[in-house]
Motif scaffolding. Sequence first.
Motif: not given
Length: 303
Positions: A48-49, A281, A283-284, A287
């Motif tokens: 995860y960024p 994922q 992150t998605t 988002s």
Amino acid sequence: MYDIVIVGAGTAGLSAAIYAERAGKKALVLEAAAYGGQIINTPDIENYPGIAHISGFDFATGLYNQAKDLGAEIKFEKVLGIETDGNEKIVKTSGGEYRCKAVILATGAKNRPLGLDNEKELVGKGVSYCATCDGMFFRNQPVAVNGGGNTAVEDAEFLANFCSKVYIIHRRDAFRADEKEVERLKAKENVEFILNATVTKLNADDKGLKSIEVTDKNTKEVRTLEVNGLFVAIGQSPDNTAFANVTKLDSKGYIEAGEDLKTGTDGIFTAGDCRTKTVRQLTTAASDGAVAALAACAYIDAL
């Protein structure tokens, strides 16, 4: 009367609640089970960024607390269906019904079973869908993992650290998982790959699983593996049948929606693993939650 009702308290749903509240909308999150979704079963998130390492439970708890602190209301009730009444939506649950202007469906997906006889009865008695949850019960014991994606390979690598033997069974001759992960698993001395094969029978006594039967897809040869645990990682399936009247579902039951996250019914949006998409994922999911919330807010503002 709420502005937005969000169905599901996973990463997508809680992210949607955060963005809705920050946009000045009153959000209600409805969850049938526990908050966090499947990510709570992950011991270490490292993709995860901006966060090098965090447990899935800590990540989900942070989202949950952030949404609540911003003003989102969270109730643990199962959503049974949705009806439309002009510009309003009626969300019916096990605890009653709620009116709102917009709905975001973020129901996620659940683990897909093998569909074998006595599989359901053996859950918790040798059959598991979460290696990080149940793996430690099988310390120094032989186990098997069924699947060919990243989850299956990661599960096998995790189990190989403390189980005496790990078989990884896949119905094809090549894995869908990242090549780097597969190569790392191949380096484990106590891991055996069984390819072009499927698990066809579970053998157990009154104490639990004792062995599994694996059938080669080409030769039809049947092999018995003496294992105490079987970890199933063959993908996920959504549970969106309750919303078929207000959304269009694909052949696998996922809600059809593009990157605008609109379902085709005005005021009803979707987010996360429950929708048609290529990449599922963390992150998605986050988002999707943000995009769906902002789209819902724009829809409400235009009413």
